[in-house]
Each structure stands twice: as structure tokens, then as C-alpha cells.
Design an enzyme around this catalytic site. Structure first.
Site, short mmCIF file in Angstrom:
data_model
loop_
_atom_site.label_atom_id
_atom_site.label_comp_id
_atom_site.label_asym_id
_atom_site.label_seq_id
_atom_site.Cartn_x
_atom_site.Cartn_y
_atom_site.Cartn_z
CE LYS A 54 -3.15 3.94 -5.29
NZ LYS A 54 -3.13 3.13 -6.22
CD GLN A 98 -0.35 0.71 -7.47
OE1 GLN A 98 -1.35 0.96 -6.77
NE2 GLN A 98 -0.14 1.76 -8.24
CG ASP A 121 -8.09 0.26 -8.59
OD1 ASP A 121 -7.69 1.35 -8.28
OD2 ASP A 121 -7.32 -0.67 -8.32
N1 L34 Z 1 -4.80 -0.77 -9.13
N2 L34 Z 1 -3.05 0.38 -10.26
C1 L34 Z 1 -4.21 0.69 -9.52
N3 L34 Z 1 -4.86 1.70 -9.10
C2 L34 Z 1 -4.24 2.59 -9.44
O1 L34 Z 1 -5.13 3.72 -9.47
C3 L34 Z 1 -3.20 2.74 -10.08
N4 L34 Z 1 -2.61 4.07 -10.39
C4 L34 Z 1 -1.80 4.11 -11.64
C5 L34 Z 1 -0.72 2.96 -11.61
N5 L34 Z 1 -1.32 1.67 -11.10
C6 L34 Z 1 -2.41 1.66 -10.26
C7 L34 Z 1 -2.17 4.86 -9.42
O2 L34 Z 1 -2.32 4.73 -8.16
C8 L34 Z 1 -0.95 5.47 -11.22
N6 L34 Z 1 -1.11 5.85 -9.90
C9 L34 Z 1 -0.76 7.17 -9.33
C10 L34 Z 1 -0.98 7.27 -7.90
C11 L34 Z 1 -0.48 8.53 -7.44
C12 L34 Z 1 0.40 9.02 -7.98
C13 L34 Z 1 0.81 8.91 -9.25
C14 L34 Z 1 0.10 7.91 -9.90
C15 L34 Z 1 1.15 10.36 -7.26
O3 L34 Z 1 0.80 10.61 -6.19
N7 L34 Z 1 1.79 11.09 -7.87
C16 L34 Z 1 2.61 12.33 -7.24
C17 L34 Z 1 4.01 12.19 -7.32
C18 L34 Z 1 4.43 11.00 -6.44
C19 L34 Z 1 6.07 10.71 -6.44
O4 L34 Z 1 6.56 11.50 -5.95
O5 L34 Z 1 6.39 9.57 -7.32
C20 L34 Z 1 2.18 13.74 -7.97
O6 L34 Z 1 2.03 14.66 -7.47
O7 L34 Z 1 1.75 13.38 -9.00
#
Ligand code: L34
Length: 295
Positions: A54, A98, A121
Site C-alpha cells: 500500500k 489493517q 476502506d
Molecule cells: N483494513 N484490512 C483492511 N483493509 C483491507 O483491504 C484489508 N485487506 C485484506 C486483509 N486486511 C485488510 C487487504 O488489503 C486482504 N488484503 C490484501 C491486499 C493485497 C493482497 C492480498 C490481500 C495482495 O496484494 N496479494 C498479492 C500477493 C501478495 C503476497 O505476495 O503475499 C496477490 O497477487 O494476490
């Protein structure tokens, strides 16, 4: 049939370009720089990755960002005091705490404390309610990202049977709500399945679109879906680490099996995850525009 792979990475890239241009314009014409603060309590490794992404994305798009890392034993009162300060900070348009939070902190109290105008959010009850009645200010990031993936891949939701697997406040409930609204990119017939659903397969087998947000690897397998289904896989499950210590991730869907039957499917990683981050940037830009009286 071999499925079209819907690349969240590619679609996110396009939207980020659009946001970057708008951010530059906002600065040039109105001298406004959108500001986002992330708050992370504790040291959950996955949360650290997401918060890091982020921050990095904010910087790449010209959004001012600030990060507060608090120890796992931070009291609820101290967290609430920080939120109060951020609510009053004019540089900050968006506040993101988060999730999940450590067990001793009441999540609802914290989400209630964020100024709804800075709730990028979309988790504050005022914003949840506004979405419910079809007048949202901020759509929650993951569900909004899913809707954008569908729209930008040319997948019709109007009249479609959509089955959501999972009823979380972050994904399941809000995506169901978004897709049933009477508007473009929605108008679906939505069913929500969860851990107490008697026969999940009964529902998934008749779905035109499945949104898998169960939080469990292999929750959706090939025998549970019909030919030509569209699959959006929201799961991020760590199944181990590479020799270099990198997380090995899979979604909630048995990708290899299901892709033989599906018309289109999102991968993990590179599907919904990058869209979540991108929608957060969009909401932060929106918050800055609302504050400047431009929307
Ligand atoms: N307050 N908490 C708040 N807002 C959110 O919107 C989130 N979320 C979820 C968990 N807690 C939160 C996220 O940001 C899940 N989440 C999230 C964000 C980004 C990714 C996965 C979950 C992401 O970028 N995933 C990558 C892989 C990243 C890695 O290597 O671990 C993908 O390509 O799926």
C-alpha cells in the site's frame, strides 16, 4: 474449454495509470495532494506485506503516505487516541487500520472511531449502510476490485446467477451487496453460501459467476462447477515457503482442475490482490476530491 486468465496485475496497472494522471492534475490545478495513512498493529507477516504494498503503490502514484507500526500489545485506548489525531490531520484524507487486529482490541470500536469521510476502506457502519441503500461514498476495496475485474474483462453480471462463497464483512457481504444494486456492472441474482450452508455444490453448480472468499484452499473444486463458469478467486492461502523464504500462495479454488471447465478465472497471486491495493488508491483520491469540493 481452456479458461481465459483474468490478470488482476494487468487491469490494476491500467487503473493505476488513470489514478496517477488524476493525482498529478489535482496537484497542478488545485494544489491538493491526496494523503493516506496506514496503521498496523503487531507483526503479522502477511499484513506487513500488504501494508508495504500500500505504501509503495501510494508513492508510485504521487499519493502522500504515512505509516504507523504499533507493537502487538498496544492498548485499544492508545489506538483510538491515534485515530482521533489522524481524523483531525488535514494532510490525511484516508485512514486504513489493517485487519485483523490483535484479539484484545475490539475491531468494531476501532472502525467506528474513524471519521466516515476518511474511511477509505468503506468499513465504517455509515459507509456500510450507504452501500446497502445504493448510495455509497466509498466501496470497500476488495469487492470494488472484483467488480472492476468483471467489468473490464467484459463479463456481464446483469441477470447472472452469482454465488458468493463466504460471508465476511470485508468481502462476502459487501460484494453481494454491490452486485445486487440496480446499476451497470451489477443487477445480478446473488446467493451467499457459508459454513452452515447445507449443500454448497448445489448452489455453485448453477452459478454463472462464483466469487470464492472462503479463506480455505481447495474450497472450490472442478466437480462443484458447471462448464463455462466465471471464477473470481479471493483466497490468499499460504501453503509453504520457497527455499528463499518467499510465501507460496494458492487461492480458494483448485485452479488447475477448475480452469479446464471455466470460461474465465483469476489467478492467485496476480488476481484480486493487486486490485484491492489499487481501489484503495482510488478511494484516497476520491476522499481528497470530496474534501476539496470537487465531487
Ligand atoms: N483494513 N484490512 C483492511 N483493509 C483491507 O483491504 C484489508 N485487506 C485484506 C486483509 N486486511 C485488510 C487487504 O488489503 C486482504 N488484503 C490484501 C491486499 C493485497 C493482497 C492480498 C490481500 C495482495 O496484494 N496479494 C498479492 C500477493 C501478495 C503476497 O505476495 O503475499 C496477490 O497477487 O494476490
Amino acid at each position: 474449454m481452456t479458461a481465459q486468465i483474468i490478470s488482476g496485475t494487468e487491469i490494476a496497472k491500467q487503473i493505476r495509470e488513470e489514478i496517477k494522471q488524476e493525482v498529478a492534475e489535482l496537484k497542478e490545478k488545485h494544489n491538493v495532494v491526496p494523503g493516506l495513512v496506514t496503521v498496523l498493529v503487531g507483526e503479522d507477516p502477511a499484513s506487513q506485506v500488504y501494508v508495504g504494498q500500500k505504501e509503495k503503490t501510494s508513492a508510485a502514484l504521487g499519493i502522500y503516505s504515512e505509516r504507523h507500526d504499533l507493537p502487538a500489545d498496544t492498548s485499544e485506548a492508545d489506538l483510538l487516541a491515534l485515530i482521533d489525531k489522524l481524523n483531525k490531520d488535514p494532510k490525511i484524507h484516508g485512514i486504513l487500520v489493517q485487519l485483523p487486529l490483535p484479539k484484545h482490541i475490539n475491531e468494531t470500536n476501532v472502525l467506528f472511531a474513524i471519521d466516515p469521510k476518511k474511511d477509505v476502506d468503506g468499513f465504517h457502519p455509515v459507509n456500510v449502510g450507504k452501500l446497502m441503500i445504493g448510495e455509497p461514498d466509498y466501496l470497500p476495496c476488495t469487492p470494488h476490485g472484483i467488480q472492476q475485474l468483471l467489468m473490464r474483462s467484459g463479463i456481464e453480471t446483469d441477470g447472472a446467477e452469482v454465488v458468493v462463497v463466504g460471508r465476511s464483512n470485508i468481502v462476502g457481504k459487501p460484494i453481494a451487496n454491490i452486485l445486487l444494486q440496480k446499476q451497470k456492472g451489477a443487477n445480478a441474482t446473488v446467493t451467499i453460501c457459508h459454513t452452515h450452508t447445507r449443500d454448497i455444490s448445489f448452489h455453485t453448480k448453477r452459478a454463472d459467476i462464483i466469487i470464492a472468499a472462503a479463506g480455505k484452499a481447495n474450497a472450490i473444486t472442478a466437480d462443484m462447477v458447471k462448464e463455462g463458469v466465471v471464477i473470481i478467486d479471493v483466497g490468499v492461502n499460504e501453503i509453504g515457503k520457497t527455499a528463499e523464504g518467499k510465501r507460496i500462495l494458492v487461492g480458494d479454488v483448485d485452479f488447475e482442475g477448475v480452469k479446464e471447465k471455466a470460461r474465465a478465472i483469476t489467478p492467485v497471486p496476480g488476481g484480486v490482490g493487486p486490485m484491492t491495493i489499487t481501489m484503495l488508491m482510488l478511494n484516497t483520491l476520491r476522499a481528497a476530491k470530496i474534501k476539496a469540493g470537487l465531487i
